[in-house]
Scaffold this motif. Structure first.
Motif, PDB file in Angstrom:
ATOM      1  N   LYS A 214      41.338  -3.420  13.836  1.00  0.00           N
ATOM      2  CA  LYS A 214      42.063  -4.535  13.232  1.00  0.00           C
ATOM      3  C   LYS A 214      41.738  -4.701  11.748  1.00  0.00           C
ATOM      4  O   LYS A 214      42.652  -4.840  10.918  1.00  0.00           O
ATOM      5  CB  LYS A 214      41.768  -5.818  14.007  1.00  0.00           C
ATOM      6  CG  LYS A 214      42.794  -6.922  13.790  1.00  0.00           C
ATOM      7  CD  LYS A 214      42.554  -8.067  14.765  1.00  0.00           C
ATOM      8  CE  LYS A 214      43.589  -9.161  14.580  1.00  0.00           C
ATOM      9  NZ  LYS A 214      43.368 -10.281  15.518  1.00  0.00           N
ATOM     10  N   PRO A 215      40.440  -4.677  11.338  1.00  0.00           N
ATOM     11  CA  PRO A 215      40.154  -4.775   9.892  1.00  0.00           C
ATOM     12  C   PRO A 215      40.704  -3.604   9.084  1.00  0.00           C
ATOM     13  O   PRO A 215      41.238  -3.791   7.987  1.00  0.00           O
ATOM     14  CB  PRO A 215      38.621  -4.802   9.854  1.00  0.00           C
ATOM     15  CG  PRO A 215      38.199  -5.288  11.189  1.00  0.00           C
ATOM     16  CD  PRO A 215      39.209  -4.748  12.151  1.00  0.00           C
ATOM     17  N   LEU A 216      40.582  -2.363   9.609  1.00  0.00           N
ATOM     18  CA  LEU A 216      41.074  -1.198   8.879  1.00  0.00           C
ATOM     19  C   LEU A 216      42.591  -1.226   8.744  1.00  0.00           C
ATOM     20  O   LEU A 216      43.142  -0.907   7.688  1.00  0.00           O
ATOM     21  CB  LEU A 216      40.635   0.085   9.575  1.00  0.00           C
ATOM     22  CG  LEU A 216      39.196   0.543   9.326  1.00  0.00           C
ATOM     23  CD1 LEU A 216      38.892   1.785  10.140  1.00  0.00           C
ATOM     24  CD2 LEU A 216      38.957   0.796   7.853  1.00  0.00           C
ATOM     25  N   VAL A 217      43.257  -1.600   9.815  1.00  0.00           N
ATOM     26  CA  VAL A 217      44.719  -1.677   9.779  1.00  0.00           C
ATOM     27  C   VAL A 217      45.159  -2.761   8.806  1.00  0.00           C
ATOM     28  O   VAL A 217      46.129  -2.599   8.056  1.00  0.00           O
ATOM     29  CB  VAL A 217      45.271  -1.925  11.189  1.00  0.00           C
ATOM     30  CG1 VAL A 217      46.732  -2.372  11.142  1.00  0.00           C
ATOM     31  CG2 VAL A 217      45.147  -0.669  12.038  1.00  0.00           C
ATOM     32  N   GLY A 218      44.429  -3.889   8.802  1.00  0.00           N
ATOM     33  CA  GLY A 218      44.756  -4.957   7.855  1.00  0.00           C
ATOM     34  C   GLY A 218      44.616  -4.512   6.421  1.00  0.00           C
ATOM     35  O   GLY A 218      45.441  -4.822   5.560  1.00  0.00           O
ATOM     36  N   LEU A 219      43.555  -3.724   6.148  1.00  0.00           N
ATOM     37  CA  LEU A 219      43.357  -3.199   4.794  1.00  0.00           C
ATOM     38  C   LEU A 219      44.433  -2.179   4.445  1.00  0.00           C
ATOM     39  O   LEU A 219      45.009  -2.217   3.347  1.00  0.00           O
ATOM     40  CB  LEU A 219      41.973  -2.550   4.700  1.00  0.00           C
ATOM     41  CG  LEU A 219      41.635  -1.860   3.373  1.00  0.00           C
ATOM     42  CD1 LEU A 219      41.584  -2.880   2.247  1.00  0.00           C
ATOM     43  CD2 LEU A 219      40.302  -1.124   3.478  1.00  0.00           C
ATOM     44  N   GLY A 220      44.719  -1.271   5.376  1.00  0.00           N
ATOM     45  CA  GLY A 220      45.700  -0.216   5.095  1.00  0.00           C
ATOM     46  C   GLY A 220      47.121  -0.711   4.953  1.00  0.00           C
ATOM     47  O   GLY A 220      47.956  -0.036   4.348  1.00  0.00           O
ATOM     48  N   ILE A 254      45.629   5.188  10.038  1.00  0.00           N
ATOM     49  CA  ILE A 254      45.977   3.780   9.811  1.00  0.00           C
ATOM     50  C   ILE A 254      47.482   3.608   9.759  1.00  0.00           C
ATOM     51  O   ILE A 254      48.046   2.720  10.422  1.00  0.00           O
ATOM     52  CB  ILE A 254      45.327   3.280   8.505  1.00  0.00           C
ATOM     53  CG1 ILE A 254      43.797   3.328   8.625  1.00  0.00           C
ATOM     54  CG2 ILE A 254      45.802   1.873   8.164  1.00  0.00           C
ATOM     55  CD1 ILE A 254      43.059   2.993   7.346  1.00  0.00           C
ATOM     56  N   TRP A 255      48.164   4.449   8.985  1.00  0.00           N
ATOM     57  CA  TRP A 255      49.622   4.305   8.853  1.00  0.00           C
ATOM     58  C   TRP A 255      50.336   4.556  10.177  1.00  0.00           C
ATOM     59  O   TRP A 255      51.318   3.878  10.492  1.00  0.00           O
ATOM     60  CB  TRP A 255      50.132   5.265   7.776  1.00  0.00           C
ATOM     61  CG  TRP A 255      49.755   4.849   6.382  1.00  0.00           C
ATOM     62  CD1 TRP A 255      49.461   3.579   5.947  1.00  0.00           C
ATOM     63  CD2 TRP A 255      49.643   5.684   5.232  1.00  0.00           C
ATOM     64  NE1 TRP A 255      49.167   3.587   4.607  1.00  0.00           N
ATOM     65  CE2 TRP A 255      49.270   4.861   4.135  1.00  0.00           C
ATOM     66  CE3 TRP A 255      49.809   7.057   5.009  1.00  0.00           C
ATOM     67  CZ2 TRP A 255      49.079   5.351   2.851  1.00  0.00           C
ATOM     68  CZ3 TRP A 255      49.614   7.559   3.731  1.00  0.00           C
ATOM     69  CH2 TRP A 255      49.256   6.716   2.663  1.00  0.00           C
ATOM     70  N   ASN A 256      49.865   5.503  10.967  1.00  0.00           N
ATOM     71  CA  ASN A 256      50.485   5.756  12.262  1.00  0.00           C
ATOM     72  C   ASN A 256      50.274   4.595  13.229  1.00  0.00           C
ATOM     73  O   ASN A 256      51.154   4.269  14.024  1.00  0.00           O
ATOM     74  CB  ASN A 256      49.941   7.050  12.872  1.00  0.00           C
ATOM     75  CG  ASN A 256      50.656   8.280  12.350  1.00  0.00           C
ATOM     76  OD1 ASN A 256      51.854   8.442  12.515  1.00  0.00           O
ATOM     77  ND2 ASN A 256      49.916   9.161  11.699  1.00  0.00           N
ATOM     78  N   ILE A 276      54.092  -1.912   5.256  1.00  0.00           N
ATOM     79  CA  ILE A 276      53.503  -0.588   5.078  1.00  0.00           C
ATOM     80  C   ILE A 276      53.279   0.052   6.446  1.00  0.00           C
ATOM     81  O   ILE A 276      52.719  -0.566   7.347  1.00  0.00           O
ATOM     82  CB  ILE A 276      52.167  -0.673   4.326  1.00  0.00           C
ATOM     83  CG1 ILE A 276      52.341  -1.380   2.978  1.00  0.00           C
ATOM     84  CG2 ILE A 276      51.571   0.723   4.131  1.00  0.00           C
ATOM     85  CD1 ILE A 276      53.247  -0.670   2.008  1.00  0.00           C
ATOM     86  N   SER A 277      53.715   1.274   6.589  1.00  0.00           N
ATOM     87  CA  SER A 277      53.533   2.030   7.829  1.00  0.00           C
ATOM     88  C   SER A 277      53.817   3.493   7.506  1.00  0.00           C
ATOM     89  O   SER A 277      54.201   3.837   6.376  1.00  0.00           O
ATOM     90  CB  SER A 277      54.490   1.530   8.925  1.00  0.00           C
ATOM     91  OG  SER A 277      55.840   1.786   8.556  1.00  0.00           O
ATOM     92  N   LYS A 278      53.638   4.346   8.490  1.00  0.00           N
ATOM     93  CA  LYS A 278      53.943   5.762   8.276  1.00  0.00           C
ATOM     94  C   LYS A 278      55.419   5.941   7.921  1.00  0.00           C
ATOM     95  O   LYS A 278      55.765   6.746   7.041  1.00  0.00           O
ATOM     96  CB  LYS A 278      53.595   6.557   9.535  1.00  0.00           C
ATOM     97  CG  LYS A 278      53.804   8.067   9.400  1.00  0.00           C
ATOM     98  CD  LYS A 278      52.878   8.684   8.381  1.00  0.00           C
ATOM     99  CE  LYS A 278      52.973  10.204   8.364  1.00  0.00           C
ATOM    100  NZ  LYS A 278      52.146  10.790   7.314  1.00  0.00           N
ATOM    101  N   ALA A 279      56.288   5.216   8.599  1.00  0.00           N
ATOM    102  CA  ALA A 279      57.729   5.325   8.309  1.00  0.00           C
ATOM    103  C   ALA A 279      58.039   4.869   6.886  1.00  0.00           C
ATOM    104  O   ALA A 279      58.876   5.463   6.196  1.00  0.00           O
ATOM    105  CB  ALA A 279      58.525   4.498   9.316  1.00  0.00           C
ATOM    106  N   PHE A 280      57.376   3.813   6.416  1.00  0.00           N
ATOM    107  CA  PHE A 280      57.573   3.345   5.043  1.00  0.00           C
ATOM    108  C   PHE A 280      57.155   4.429   4.047  1.00  0.00           C
ATOM    109  O   PHE A 280      57.877   4.730   3.089  1.00  0.00           O
ATOM    110  CB  PHE A 280      56.755   2.072   4.810  1.00  0.00           C
ATOM    111  CG  PHE A 280      56.831   1.530   3.409  1.00  0.00           C
ATOM    112  CD1 PHE A 280      57.794   0.598   3.069  1.00  0.00           C
ATOM    113  CD2 PHE A 280      55.945   1.952   2.420  1.00  0.00           C
ATOM    114  CE1 PHE A 280      57.873   0.082   1.766  1.00  0.00           C
ATOM    115  CE2 PHE A 280      56.006   1.453   1.137  1.00  0.00           C
ATOM    116  CZ  PHE A 280      56.971   0.521   0.812  1.00  0.00           C
TER     117      PHE A 280
END
Length: 422
Positions: A214-220, A254-256, A276-280
């Motif tokens: 959760k923290p890493l995804v929030g940062l990414g 993270i993006w995935n 922000i995501s892999k698709a973005f």
């Protein structure tokens, strides 16, 4: 200036060598590529099921008929990544990869609760929750797979195996060879799960999700972290290093994960949680002509600049550039080590990404739904597919125009520097 660039190049080359030769980053990259064709199939099904001009009744019917195409692929992406990590890491130690992948997957499932709760709070046993096999379980899956494959490979390479006579068929001999290393590895993870659930009354899925994922995804998912990642992609490419591969090997997990969370929300009829995501990243950065968003640069070179050498390079690169392959212009302009165009090369993606993030945050353009669109799909079409809206395609066209405006003065300087006869 040349000495300064040479000094930076030497430092970045050293960093790139470290990242490029790292066993675990290479394995992680290969594992995601193993899952790519499967998740791509699922993305196609999601696009078909949610075409904007379909009625809600038709969408519901299509989901009933074709929904397993998405549930059995994108929704359980962690399963494929875990197996891929186990497979490739074992192979890197010269151990039979298939057994390493199977042990890694089984180790992950040993840590996975085989029960779930209904909306009414009732506990249902002997079932696996899809979110544990998808976005929510991604980081635990990767950690488990690396540790399991490492243990399995070390046990195997120590010779802790049952050796069969040469007359025994190879498949049978390999199974017996995997028996002791596999049993030891799985016993360790079964013991870990017993301690965590029995003593602490929790499961590692929830612990890893709250403490690490959760923290890493929030940062990414932040704009700042994304701009830093893009800056290093551009900087590495400027010095002739494949910035996309080097940076993505770190950021892709993270993006995935963000992408899977978007897709799960979209399929549930909820608001997509992340911009922000892999698709973005694929659609609104690479999808604008390749790394550095160079489609506009190629068009200007091919049809606006006056020097024949630039027009020729632009026209030769145009066909590939339409499909977001831009090595011809990176090495043909060249962009690599060309100080004249360093500024637009670095800042154009940062400005365009900030614009895209802003208009999506304001709700003017919908964020990508989580559908994986092949990065080779041309501009406008990929934007529509990623966002399920024509506004995504229109935004890409605006992006191309903005990149062209940023680059144009610098390309004119390049054009004037060349001998008039060239």
């Amino acid at each position: 200036m040349n000495k300064f660039l040479d000094a930076i190049s030497a430092k970045l080359l050293s960093l790139a060598n470290v990242l490029g030769s790292n066993r675990y980053l290479g394995v992680l990259r290969d594992a995601f590529m193993l899952a790519f064709p499967i998740t791509m199939f699922g993305s196609i099904i999601v696009v078909i099921n949610n075409l904007p001009f379909f009625s809600d009744n038709l969408k519901g019917t299509l989901y009933d008929l074709l929904g397993n195409g998405q549930l059995a692929t994108m929704s359980i992406m962690t399963v494929f990544v875990v197996f891929g990590i186990g497979y490739y890491l074992s192979k890197s130690y010269n151990v039979e990869g298939v057994f390493g992948g199977a042990v890694a997957l089984s180790s992950f499932l040993l840590l996975t609760p085989f029960h779930t709760q209904t909306d009414g709070g009732e506990t249902v046993s002997n079932v696996l929750s899809l979110d544990r096999l998808g976005a929510k379980g991604m980081f635990l899956g990767m950690i488990t797979a690396f540790i399991a494959a490492e243990l399995y490979s070390r046990f195997s390479n120590k010779g802790w195996q049952i050796k069969m006579p040469e007359t025994v068929p190879p498949a049978v001999a390999k199974s017996f060879a995997a028996l002791i290393p596999g049993t030891l590895t799985l016993s360790i993870f079964l013991g870990i799960n017993a301690i965590v659930t029995g003593v602490f009354n929790v499961n590692l899925h929830d612990v890893i999700y709250q403490v690490i994922q959760k923290p890493l995804v929030g940062l990414g998912s932040s704009l700042g972290a994304t701009l830093i990642a893009l800056f290093f992609v551009q900087l590495l490419w400027f010095f002739g290093l494949h910035g996309q591969i080097l940076v993505n090997s770190v950021m892709d997990p993270i993006w995935n994960t963000l992408n899977l969370e978007n897709l799960e929300a979209y399929n549930a009829g909820k608001e997509v949680p992340h911009i922000i995501s892999k698709a973005f990243m694929e659609t609104f950065t690479v999808g604008l002509g390749g790394s550095g968003m160079t489609l506009a640069v190629i068009i200007i070179m091919a049809f606006v600049l006056k020097k024949k050498m630039y027009r020729d390079v632009g026209r030769l690169a145009l066909g590939a550039g339409i499909f977001n392959v831009n090595e011809p212009v990176i090495f043909g302009l060249p962009i690599v080590m060309n100080a004249t165009i360093l500024i637009p090369w670095l800042i154009a993606p940062l400005i365009v990404t900030t614009l895209n993030y802003s208009v999506m945050a304001l709700g003017i353009v919908p964020a990508p739904t989580g559908v994986s669109v092949p990065w080779t799909v041309p501009v406008f079409f990929s934007g529509m597919m990623a966002t399920n809206s024509i506004m995504g395609g229109i935004l890409q066209l605006i992006d191309v125009l903005l990149v062209g405006i940023i680059w144009y003065p610098f390309l004119l300087v390049l054009d004037r520097q060349v001998d008039p006869e060239l």
